[in-house]
Design an enzyme around this catalytic site. Structure first.
Site, mmCIF file in Angstrom:
data_model
loop_
_atom_site.group_PDB
_atom_site.id
_atom_site.type_symbol
_atom_site.label_atom_id
_atom_site.label_comp_id
_atom_site.label_asym_id
_atom_site.label_seq_id
_atom_site.Cartn_x
_atom_site.Cartn_y
_atom_site.Cartn_z
ATOM 1 N N GLU A 41 0.847 -1.188 0.000
ATOM 2 C CA GLU A 41 0.000 0.000 0.000
ATOM 3 C C GLU A 41 0.889 1.246 0.000
ATOM 4 O OE1 GLU A 41 -3.887 1.546 2.546
ATOM 5 O OE2 GLU A 41 -2.300 0.448 3.587
ATOM 6 N N LYS A 115 -10.031 0.480 -2.366
ATOM 7 C CA LYS A 115 -10.131 0.109 -0.951
ATOM 8 C C LYS A 115 -11.504 0.477 -0.393
ATOM 9 C CE LYS A 115 -7.541 0.776 3.391
ATOM 10 N NZ LYS A 115 -6.382 1.489 3.976
ATOM 11 N N CYS A 160 -5.053 -3.627 2.981
ATOM 12 C CA CYS A 160 -4.751 -3.277 4.370
ATOM 13 C C CYS A 160 -5.914 -3.510 5.345
ATOM 14 C CB CYS A 160 -4.258 -1.835 4.433
ATOM 15 S SG CYS A 160 -3.328 -1.459 5.954
#
Length: 274
Positions: A41, A115, A160
């Site tokens: 990321e 995301k 993440c």
């Protein structure tokens, strides 16, 4: 042999420096026989302020970072998973999408995942509270289950903080994912406590390989990230891990016969009743 790579970086506030580091370690991955390499990321930029990334926002499909990714994949002849790239949000210049992009070995973009879950939390470090509000500068992607065929196998995408939401990964497995990529910039505090247990759980419960490239070390903001990039097999065995707090590459040979054996002998995915 089906060798893949998880690349660990310590990204800075210098875009050119970060792209050079990414290119170096992608080259090392290719030299090690990797057919696919995953970047963490924020691999291209971690600024002094969270708003700094807005100046680097790229239009979907083109820009210096995306051009670099396509060119590098093509030159090295490997598939590339770009942890996240700041992609512009139409009609909102105050936020970007954290887009995970996948490129084929021919340099063609074959997938995009934005995301979904944003890290709006307060982390207790004992001596102080660290406040994180990703939603101030990042727009959450529309809920989506992105599984893309690659030269290695079927790949499910996430980023993440998504790691903490197991329903996303179960949906990816149901849609045919054999590998799950979880690029991250986990904080040192949460990483030490939860990174490996959560990664191994996602591998075990979905009977998938997990590729987890992470950020490491101290960044321009003073933020410390956990590193410990790793690759895990469908039984939860860690095939490779970057243990020290420095950039590098983790290589592992994925045995897809082993994946099929695990799923056949313990068919939990078929036993679901809910």
């Amino acid at each position: 042999m089906t060798i893949v790579a998880a690349i660990q970086l310590n990204s800075t506030a210098d875009l050119a420096e970060n792209l050079a580091a990414a290119r170096h370690w992608q080259g090392a991955a290719a030299a090690g026989g990797a057919k696919l390499a995953a970047l963490p990321e924020n691999f291209a930029f971690m600024g002094k302020r969270e708003t700094d990334k807005l100046a680097l926002a790229e239009s979907d499909g083109g820009g210096p970072i995306q051009d670099f990714l396509a060119q590098t994949a093509r030159e090295l002849g490997i598939s590339v998973i770009a942890g996240t790239v700041p992609v512009a949000v139409p009609s909102d210049d105050s936020r970007v999408y954290a887009a995970s992009l996948v490129y084929s070995a021919a340099g063609r973009r074959i997938a995009r995942y934005d995301k979904i879950h944003l890290f709006d939390v307060d982390v207790d470090r004992g001596d102080r509270i660290e406040h994180y509000r990703e939603s101030n500068t990042i727009a959450a992607g529309e809920p989506a289950y992105v599984v893309v065929p690659t030269a290695v196998g079927a790949l499910g995408l996430s980023v993440c903080y998504d790691l903490r939401f197991p329903e996303l990964f179960r949906a990816l497995a149901q849609r045919g994912a054999e590998m799950l990529c979880i690029p991250a910039a986990f904080t040192q505090q949460t990483g030490e406590a939860h990174w490996e247990p959560l990664l191994r759980a996602r591998a075990i419960e979905n009977q998938c390989f997990v590729l987890a490239p992470g950020q490491c070390g101290t960044h321009a903001t003073g933020r410390q990230t956990w590193g410990h990039s790793m690759i895990i097999d469908p039984w939860g065995v860690v095939l490779g891990e970057r243990l020290d707090d420095t950039p590098g590459v983790v290589l592992a040979d994925l045995d897809f016969d082993r994946l099929r054996q695990v799923r056949a002998s313990l068919p939990a995915l078929k036993h679901r009743r809910l």
